[in-house]
Design a protein around this motif. Structure first.
Motif, PDB file in Angstrom:
ATOM      1  N   ASP A   5      36.670  18.363-117.446  1.00 40.37           N
ATOM      2  CA  ASP A   5      35.284  18.349-117.068  1.00 40.37           C
ATOM      3  C   ASP A   5      34.769  17.606-115.699  1.00 40.37           C
ATOM      4  O   ASP A   5      35.122  16.484-115.389  1.00 40.37           O
ATOM      5  CB  ASP A   5      34.763  17.385-118.179  1.00 40.37           C
ATOM      6  N   PRO A   6      34.132  18.343-114.964  1.00 36.53           N
ATOM      7  CA  PRO A   6      34.107  18.075-113.599  1.00 36.53           C
ATOM      8  C   PRO A   6      33.252  16.627-113.648  1.00 36.53           C
ATOM      9  O   PRO A   6      33.610  15.554-112.883  1.00 36.53           O
ATOM     10  CB  PRO A   6      33.182  18.950-112.934  1.00 36.53           C
ATOM     11  N   GLU A   7      32.153  16.247-114.447  1.00 34.73           N
ATOM     12  CA  GLU A   7      31.499  15.143-114.345  1.00 34.73           C
ATOM     13  C   GLU A   7      32.332  13.964-114.884  1.00 34.73           C
ATOM     14  O   GLU A   7      32.407  12.906-114.376  1.00 34.73           O
ATOM     15  CB  GLU A   7      30.309  15.263-115.422  1.00 34.73           C
ATOM     16  N   THR A   8      33.070  14.186-115.782  1.00 38.76           N
ATOM     17  CA  THR A   8      33.991  12.964-116.485  1.00 38.76           C
ATOM     18  C   THR A   8      35.156  12.937-115.611  1.00 38.76           C
ATOM     19  O   THR A   8      35.446  11.661-115.121  1.00 38.76           O
ATOM     20  CB  THR A   8      34.903  13.305-117.831  1.00 38.76           C
ATOM     21  N   ARG A   9      35.575  13.809-114.812  1.00 39.62           N
ATOM     22  CA  ARG A   9      36.509  13.803-113.647  1.00 39.62           C
ATOM     23  C   ARG A   9      36.035  12.951-112.482  1.00 39.62           C
ATOM     24  O   ARG A   9      36.909  11.882-111.852  1.00 39.62           O
ATOM     25  CB  ARG A   9      36.974  15.122-113.183  1.00 39.62           C
ATOM     26  N   PHE A  10      34.848  13.173-111.909  1.00 42.25           N
ATOM     27  CA  PHE A  10      34.193  12.428-111.024  1.00 42.25           C
ATOM     28  C   PHE A  10      34.298  10.856-111.430  1.00 42.25           C
ATOM     29  O   PHE A  10      34.410  10.221-110.607  1.00 42.25           O
ATOM     30  CB  PHE A  10      32.545  12.929-110.668  1.00 42.25           C
ATOM     31  N   GLY A  11      33.652  10.791-112.666  1.00 43.82           N
ATOM     32  CA  GLY A  11      33.798   9.299-113.056  1.00 43.82           C
ATOM     33  C   GLY A  11      34.847   8.760-113.139  1.00 43.82           C
ATOM     34  O   GLY A  11      34.955   7.399-112.691  1.00 43.82           O
ATOM     35  N   ILE A  12      35.889   9.145-113.642  1.00 42.69           N
ATOM     36  CA  ILE A  12      37.390   8.564-113.560  1.00 42.69           C
ATOM     37  C   ILE A  12      37.675   8.156-112.275  1.00 42.69           C
ATOM     38  O   ILE A  12      38.153   7.066-111.642  1.00 42.69           O
ATOM     39  CB  ILE A  12      38.241   9.397-114.385  1.00 42.69           C
ATOM     40  N   GLU A  13      37.591   9.233-111.181  1.00 40.39           N
ATOM     41  CA  GLU A  13      37.733   8.967-110.100  1.00 40.39           C
ATOM     42  C   GLU A  13      37.121   7.746-109.297  1.00 40.39           C
ATOM     43  O   GLU A  13      37.467   6.890-108.437  1.00 40.39           O
ATOM     44  CB  GLU A  13      37.687  10.312-108.763  1.00 40.39           C
ATOM     45  N   ALA A  14      35.698   7.631-109.746  1.00 42.28           N
ATOM     46  CA  ALA A  14      34.918   6.850-109.016  1.00 42.28           C
ATOM     47  C   ALA A  14      35.317   5.313-109.528  1.00 42.28           C
ATOM     48  O   ALA A  14      35.354   4.350-108.870  1.00 42.28           O
ATOM     49  CB  ALA A  14      33.414   6.909-109.374  1.00 42.28           C
ATOM     50  N   VAL A  15      35.680   5.143-110.856  1.00 41.27           N
ATOM     51  CA  VAL A  15      36.039   4.275-111.494  1.00 41.27           C
ATOM     52  C   VAL A  15      37.392   3.555-111.014  1.00 41.27           C
ATOM     53  O   VAL A  15      37.610   2.361-110.805  1.00 41.27           O
ATOM     54  CB  VAL A  15      35.864   4.056-113.139  1.00 41.27           C
ATOM     55  N   LEU A  16      38.286   4.592-110.735  1.00 38.93           N
ATOM     56  CA  LEU A  16      39.514   4.047-110.121  1.00 38.93           C
ATOM     57  C   LEU A  16      39.432   3.409-108.848  1.00 38.93           C
ATOM     58  O   LEU A  16      40.056   2.430-108.387  1.00 38.93           O
ATOM     59  CB  LEU A  16      40.573   5.322-110.288  1.00 38.93           C
ATOM     60  N   ARG A  17      38.480   4.120-107.913  1.00 39.95           N
ATOM     61  CA  ARG A  17      38.420   3.550-106.672  1.00 39.95           C
ATOM     62  C   ARG A  17      37.542   2.106-106.697  1.00 39.95           C
ATOM     63  O   ARG A  17      37.874   1.172-105.973  1.00 39.95           O
ATOM     64  CB  ARG A  17      37.288   4.407-105.753  1.00 39.95           C
ATOM     65  N   ALA A  18      36.752   2.074-107.495  1.00 37.12           N
ATOM     66  CA  ALA A  18      36.074   0.852-107.663  1.00 37.12           C
ATOM     67  C   ALA A  18      36.832  -0.250-108.246  1.00 37.12           C
ATOM     68  O   ALA A  18      36.922  -1.498-107.663  1.00 37.12           O
ATOM     69  CB  ALA A  18      34.752   0.841-108.794  1.00 37.12           C
ATOM     70  N   MET A  19      37.879  -0.001-108.996  1.00 38.48           N
ATOM     71  CA  MET A  19      38.760  -0.919-109.506  1.00 38.48           C
ATOM     72  C   MET A  19      39.662  -1.312-108.568  1.00 38.48           C
ATOM     73  O   MET A  19      40.281  -2.496-108.437  1.00 38.48           O
ATOM     74  CB  MET A  19      39.567  -0.404-110.838  1.00 38.48           C
ATOM     75  N   SER A  20      40.108  -0.433-107.782  1.00 37.06           N
ATOM     76  CA  SER A  20      41.071  -0.637-106.587  1.00 37.06           C
ATOM     77  C   SER A  20      40.273  -1.753-105.557  1.00 37.06           C
ATOM     78  O   SER A  20      40.878  -2.591-105.174  1.00 37.06           O
ATOM     79  CB  SER A  20      41.274   0.504-105.710  1.00 37.06           C
TER      80      SER A  20
END
Length: 411
Positions: free
Chosen positions: A381-396
């Motif tokens: 799912d593109p929207e969920t995939r974007f959310g996961i990428e954003a949260v991983l960047r933020a966690m880093s």
């Protein structure tokens, strides 16, 4: 006595000089500027202690801008070359001299030295380019007429500083700044009235700049339109318009050796937002998350500011989107999320991701199978995939924030 010029009177005169001089002179400017500053340092004892401070920064900038503007006037002799920069710098030099309690004798001597050094350089390069005596005569007239104009502008700044000493006006300027930051829409009538009394033109955009308490500022090194309050617990400045390279240099000269952060250029009604972003960027710069020199510009770090704007919300998103990884150990989870982030960013092959992470491609394939088992449907799912990428960047980014000790700040 040098004639005082009215604002805006540094016009580009018609210089009867061949335009081919401009490309001949321009390569000489960087080394010529350094030679002029060196000669000023050597020959004017009054500047020995100040040449490396705020005054020296402004003087060096003035030499560079003055040389560039002169050559621009040769290249475009009918007024197309910008002149506001050198006008402001010359007036600023005059104001600094007034605030330092010096006469204009030293500054006028500095201009003379600049003219002499420049003329020696011209005499040196003239034979190489076969410049005629007629051209050199007209060039000499142009150089020393231009110097007279710059001296007159410095005299303007000196006279203005003597006529309008600091005190009550500084208090009114701080009040104007407070009104703009508190609620410029609700305070519009008061802002207009106060700005008119101070002859401060309300700009279409403003940029707020944050710093820390205890800064040592040379107010005379600031442009005349800058508003500041450096006495409170959270000191800040307001710059009309965007943060240009010239404005950055001004800030470094006026507040040397301290970290500053500039928010985005916004309409005056959004000034509180610009200040809020500036303070967030300052905090991240002090924690080592942003590394952008002494003056951090928010516009260069928008994604980082966005991702770290609400850490609790990031945590909520992480718990929702990465819940399927909860059964893993902390070490497994770290390795899987590291590989997942690399894949989301690069979309590369196992070999490319392995090279990025310094691991074997077979290890990447194993981890990707684990990711597919745990998050396969979500990643489609593109929207969920974007959310996961954003949260991983933020966690880093958040890990970099927490890696610094609380309150550990750079100067």
């Amino acid at each position: 006595m040098t004639e005082i010029l009215e604002p805006g009177l540094l016009e580009d005169p018609t210089l009867p000089l061949p335009r081919r001089l401009a490309p001949i002179l321009r390569p000489e400017l960087p080394s010529l500027a350094e030679e002029i500053v060196t000669e000023i340092r050597r020959n004017i004892p009054e500047y020995t202690g100040s040449i490396d401070g705020p005054f020296g920064h402004v003087l060096r900038l003035g030499v560079q801008e003055g040389l560039a503007t002169f050559v621009d006037r040769i290249a475009v002799p009918h007024g197309a070359a910008a002149k506001n920069g050198i006008e402001n710098i010359c007036r600023k030099l005059g104001r600094i001299e007034a605030h330092e309690g010096r006469s204009l004798d030293s500054l006028q001597a500095a201009f003379r030295i600049g003219g002499q050094v420049a003329w020696r350089r011209l005499m040196k390069i003239a034979p190489r380019h076969e410049l005629s005596s007629s051209v050199m005569s007209r060039l000499a007239d142009a150089v020393f007429t231009y110097l007279d104009e710059l001296v007159a502008l410095s005299l303007n700044g000196y006279a203005e500083a003597k006529t309008h000493p600091a005190g009550a006006m500084d208090g009114r300027r701080r009040r104007l700044l407070q009104l703009l930051v508190e609620d410029s829409a609700g305070n519009a009538p008061l802002i207009t009235e106060l700005a008119e009394s101070l002859r401060w033109k309300i700009p279409e955009q403003v940029t707020l700049v944050a710093t820390r308490p205890g800064v040592r500022c040379a107010p005379a090194a600031l442009d005349e339109d800058v508003l500041l309050d450096l006495e409170g617990p959270e000191p800040y400045l307001l710059i009309p318009g965007p943060l240009t390279l010239a404005r950055k240099a001004m800030l470094r000269a006026a507040i040397p050796g301290r970290q500053l952060a500039a928010g985005l250029a916004v309409q005056p009604v959004r000034a509180p937002d610009s200040l809020r972003w500036a303070r967030k960027a300052l905090d991240l710069a002090e924690r080592g998350v942003i590394d952008d020199g002494p003056v951090v510009a928010c516009e260069d770090h928008l994604v980082t500011l966005w991702l770290l704007s609400d850490t609790e919300l990031i945590g909520q998103i992480a718990r929702r989107e990465l819940a399927s990884l909860d059964a893993m150990t902390a070490g497994q989870r770290e390795r899987i999320t590291e590989t997942l982030q690399a894949w989301l960013i690069t979309r590369g092959t196992a070999a490319e991701i392995g090279q990025h992470l310094f691991i074997h491609p077979q290890t990447v394939r194993y981890r990707m199978r684990r990711i597919e088992q745990s998050l396969g449907d979500q990643l489609k799912d593109p929207e969920t995939r974007f959310g996961i990428e954003a949260v991983l960047r933020a966690m880093s980014l958040q890990e970099r924030v927490t890696a610094r000790r609380p309150g550990d700040r750079t100067a």
